[in-house]
Enzyme design. Structure first.
Site, PDB file in Angstrom:
ATOM      1  N   ASP A  10      -6.258  -6.378   6.823  1.00 49.97           N
ATOM      2  CA  ASP A  10      -7.554  -6.033   7.417  1.00 49.97           C
ATOM      3  C   ASP A  10      -8.577  -5.879   6.295  1.00 49.97           C
ATOM      4  O   ASP A  10      -8.283  -6.122   5.134  1.00 49.97           O
ATOM      5  CB  ASP A  10      -7.448  -4.771   8.284  1.00 49.97           C
ATOM      6  CG  ASP A  10      -6.958  -3.575   7.486  1.00 49.97           C
ATOM      7  OD1 ASP A  10      -6.801  -3.694   6.255  1.00 49.97           O
ATOM      8  OD2 ASP A  10      -6.735  -2.516   8.090  1.00 49.97           O
TER       9      ASP A  10
ATOM     10  N   GLU B  60       0.804  -1.215   0.000  1.00 50.31           N
ATOM     11  CA  GLU B  60       0.000   0.000   0.000  1.00 50.31           C
ATOM     12  C   GLU B  60       0.840   1.270   0.000  1.00 50.31           C
ATOM     13  O   GLU B  60       0.480   2.262  -0.596  1.00 50.31           O
ATOM     14  CB  GLU B  60      -0.952  -0.006   1.206  1.00 50.31           C
ATOM     15  CG  GLU B  60      -2.080  -1.019   1.050  1.00 50.31           C
ATOM     16  CD  GLU B  60      -2.984  -1.044   2.254  1.00 50.31           C
ATOM     17  OE1 GLU B  60      -3.271   0.033   2.793  1.00 50.31           O
ATOM     18  OE2 GLU B  60      -3.382  -2.148   2.657  1.00 50.31           O
TER      19      GLU B  60
ATOM     20  N   HIS C 135      -1.199  -3.643  11.618  1.00 50.55           N
ATOM     21  CA  HIS C 135       0.199  -3.256  11.779  1.00 50.55           C
ATOM     22  C   HIS C 135       0.658  -3.501  13.210  1.00 50.55           C
ATOM     23  O   HIS C 135      -0.112  -3.869  14.066  1.00 50.55           O
ATOM     24  CB  HIS C 135       0.381  -1.775  11.443  1.00 50.55           C
ATOM     25  CG  HIS C 135      -0.012  -1.438  10.050  1.00 50.55           C
ATOM     26  ND1 HIS C 135      -1.273  -0.976   9.730  1.00 50.55           N
ATOM     27  CD2 HIS C 135       0.667  -1.501   8.899  1.00 50.55           C
ATOM     28  CE1 HIS C 135      -1.338  -0.777   8.435  1.00 50.55           C
ATOM     29  NE2 HIS C 135      -0.176  -1.078   7.898  1.00 50.55           N
TER      30      HIS C 135
END
Length: 777
Positions: free
Chosen positions: A84, A9, A333
DNA sequence: CAGTGAGCGAGCTTCCGCTTGACTT
């Protein structure tokens, strides 16, 4: 050609990972989501089972184009977005857009950015979890439905350009309710009694014990009566209790706790904290700063341990694993920590260094031993009364983690962090009373939210995500629902009764209270919108709304619920509320009738108008008889909720004429930019300390002359060629003024040396760049 | 830049979560 394409990301993460993987891996970043619901349309096809209409937004087109061509060449594409809901959806959108199928696409996740973790992940690829993706789609569609159906109701019922949403509307509600709590708060006072005692030990050393009476008195008479009783009293130590106690460190930082501590300890705003943290992250100095996890990697635990042993010794070390307790945490994270814990300090700006220091201390402290304390309570009996004095002390026996870091609290009361050591006494020993003070203490009214304490509250309710806390605060301010500001303290008198040397004395002192800095205040619009939403869209304003839909999202993620069925169940009753609210004809303007004007007998009222809050004298229905109502805007600091009739009436006294200067009228009034003086068709702002209703002609002339002086100094250069072109001195230094527009002078160019053609060139080039910028938008 | 507050209707606004720059009037 590179055989393997890994997509993560964030670009900073891509850079790090690329180093771990060999030459046959190329790591690229998607920069977050690559697709979203169509922004220009409704974006959800309600008739077609809520089918989402996804499009690639303009700012992502270049990224997608690059990824597409790289994916075409690669043999395998590894989708390594976060583990997630949102991360899974990003992977799915990538697979769709890049047209990845079958063996070519692999989904991997890793929990820490280390070579081992990543290689392990590569060895254990899985498929995209479509249930998790569906949970994200449900979340996304629900937010769009709420936002895009309720906002238009507000445009009609209150004011255009307003907005409502699952998160922001509840955030505003919290602030509005806090304000009402403060408005309605009734202060009461009690008398708190403190005795100061003296004791002399065997060696003849004198020491002091401060103790508070176990009872507080409701009024001065009772407190006075108590003091009279003590005139001839003797005091005895009746009981001593010593108890060991311990204190444990706070867990490592998440986004929300980092924002809170940086606000309390460093005075950073929430967005400031995030941008400084972002720079630290990009420089490889801290781990990812948007997280709700308190977990530390095994590597971090190991380096913490050896660092603590090195600095403080083995007995200060205690390895701890923390569990996340906040609602709705997704833990994609690690906690926020230094990348290299052995580095106590870093290079960088002052701001970066201070934030790093905070993160370093919090992380290290979280892996340290408990602090061991000894709490002592001494009970002192009074020979003439039943009440007891209690003295309490605390001694740190072993400092443990306190050596490095203590967490701050929002309520900075009188309590000091330091130790309060009690002198050694024995049961039964007599004490000499030096002084008894009974002071009037007031109940403390609630304080308004800071940015950071609002984030804390939202997180507790499971509302919003680490990546959205800072934007939420910006949004509710941009929409005009909330303003950040200060409130000066008020003063009040309080009474103290003192018993000393056998005499009872009384004194009245003043204290200031209720001062607030950088707090969130609701505006009139914020209050009116909240009231309207509470009435018409109650289920969505419920503090538990998010938590309840999150449960359903979890069911979708577990495969127990189909996402568009869930949305269907929500939409039916919700849309009914939308329709009903539109059928009510009147507008929501928060109107409040203050009473009749003593002079004319006409009704005075306050409400939200087209241009903000206003006071109105007379009713619109009076218009039939020729008298139109009079209007005046509220001043900054005034609100519909709290303005009094007198304050409202004085607003009609503007503009106020205060005399003549140089044969021309001078008047005072208030406009969009605050209070001003008008003279000779010129406007001059009033100073911060000038009172609108008190400014006289002398002060006005002073301001007029000051303004003239300033204007004279403002012109640096004029040109014969064109009277419209001037070089002026402004707030940000010299600039070019041309036909009512202003242009920047680039750094390094001396304003005095610019000639006519030079100015024209600057104007031309600035016009070019500004049209470019507009086109981009 | 410092008036305004009737009503109509053009055409606009708006959500939350992932990410980083491009902007300094």
């Amino acid at each position: 050609m590179v055989e393997n394409l890994v997509i993560v990301e964030s670009p900073a993460k891509a850079k790090t990972i690329e180093k771990f993987l060999g030459k046959e891996f190329q790591v690229k970043s998607s920069f977050g989501h690559i697709r979203d619901l169509n922004k220009k349309e409704f974006g959800v096809d309600i008739k077609n089972d809520f089918k989402p209409d996804y499009i690639i937004s303009d700012d992502k087109k270049a990224v997608v184009k690059e990824l597409k061509s790289l994916a075409k060449e690669a043999k395998t594409v590894w989708l390594a977005s976060d583990e997630d809901r949102e991360g899974e959806a990003i992977a799915w959108h990538l697979a769709e857009v890049l047209e990845l199928e079958g063996e070519k696409v692999k989904r991997i996740v890793f929990h820490e950015i280390t070579k081992n973790a990543i290689l392990e992940a590569i060895n254990k690829p899985r498929l995209i979890n479509k249930s998790l993706v569906d949970a994200q789609q449900a979340r996304r569609v629900l937010d769009r439905l709420v936002g895009f159906e309720v906002s238009p109701v507000l445009w009609k019922k209150v004011k255009p350009q307003l907005s409502a949403g699952r998160v922001q509307s509840v955030a505003v509600r919290l602030i509005v309710e806090k304000e009402r709590e403060i408005i309605n708060f009734k202060t009461t006072s009690t008398y708190r009694v403190v005795g100061i005692f003296q004791i002399t030990d065997d060696q003849g050393n004198l020491s002091e014990i401060k103790a508070e009476l176990s009872k507080r008195f409701d009024n001065k008479a009772e407190a006075g009566a108590f003091l009279s009783k003590c005139l001839d009293a003797t005091y005895t130590v009746e009981n001593i209790v010593t108890k060991p106690a311990k204190r444990s460190p706070a867990p490592p930082f998440t986004t929300s706790t980092l924002q809170q501590e940086a606000s309390r300890k460093l005075g950073y705003s929430v967005s400031q904290t995030m941008s400084v943290a972002q720079r630290l992250y990009e420089a490889g100095k801290i781990t990812y700063m948007r997280t709700d996890s308190v977990n530390l990697s095994s590597l971090a635990l190991n380096t913490s341990h050896s660092k603590i042993v090195e600095l403080y010794g083995e007995k200060y070390s205690k390895t701890r694993q923390y569990k996340t307790s906040s609602k709705g945490a997704q833990e994609a994270h690690e906690a926020i920590r230094p990348t290299y814990i052995d580095k106590e300090t870093i290079s960088g700006t002052k701001q970066e260094q201070r934030l790093y220091d905070l993160i370093w201390k919090r992380t290290v402290a979280s892996q340290m031993s408990d602090a061991l304390l000894e709490k002592t309570t001494i009970t002192i009996g009074i020979s003439t009364a039943e009440e007891k004095y209690i003295a309490s002390g605390e001694v740190i026996k072993f400092d443990g983690f306190l050596k490095v870091y203590t967490e701050s609290t929002d309520e900075d009361d009188e309590k000091k962090n330091g130790q309060n050591i009690l002198p050694p006494v024995t049961e039964g020993s007599k004490l000499k009373c030096n002084e008894i003070v009974a002071a009037q203490r007031f109940t403390v009214r609630p304080s308004r939210y800071t940015e950071a304490s609002l984030v804390k509250k939202l997180e507790e309710q499971g509302i919003g995500r680490p990546s959205t806390y800072a934007p939420i605060i910006t949004t509710i301010q941009n929409r005009g629902y909330v303003v950040k500001g200060d409130k000066p303290g008020e003063t009040r008198k309080f009474v103290t009764l003192t018993l000393k040397n056998g005499n009872i004395g009384e004194k009245t002192n003043t204290e200031t209270f209720g001062q607030e800095k950088s707090k969130l205040f609701p505006t009139d619009i914020g209050m009116v919108v909240t009231d309207f939403l509470m009435k018409s869209f109650n289920p969505i304003m419920d503090y538990n709304f998010t938590a309840r839909v999150e449960e359903q999202f979890d069911d979708i993620a577990d495969g127990g619920l189909v996402w568009n069925k869930m949305i269907g169940g929500f939409y039916k009753p919700f849309h009914k509320l939308v329709e009903e609210s539109l059928q009510v004809s009147e507008k929501a303007n928060g109107e409040r009738i203050l009473g009749p004007d003593p002079e004319s007998g006409k009704q005075v009222s306050v409400k939200i108008g087209r241009y903000g809050p206003l006071v109105q004298l007379g009713e619109t229905t009076d218009g039939e008889n020729g008298d139109k109502p009079k209007f005046a805007s509220l001043q900054p600091g005034q609100s519909i909720e709290t303005i009094t009739l007198d304050e409202a009436i004085s607003l009609f006294k503007l503009p106020r004429e205060i005399g003549d200067y140089e044969g021309k009228k001078v008047s005072v009034s208030v406009g969009r930019f605050g209070p001003y003086i008008r003279h000779d068709n010129k406007f001059i702002s009033l100073g911060k300390n000038d009172d609108l209703f008190a400014v006289d002609l002398n002060r006005a002339v002073e301001l007029i002359e000051a303004k003239r002086e300033k204007d004279r100094n403002a012109i640096i250069k004029v040109f014969e060629e064109d009277a419209d072109l001037k070089i002026l001195n402004g707030r940000w230094g010299p600039y070019i003024s041309f036909k009512k527009k202003n242009y920047k002078i680039p750094k390094g160019t001396k304003a005095e040396e610019l000639d006519y053609n030079g100015c024209l060139k600057l104007i031309e080039s600035s016009q070019k760049t500004s049209t470019k910028a507009k086109r981009k938008k």
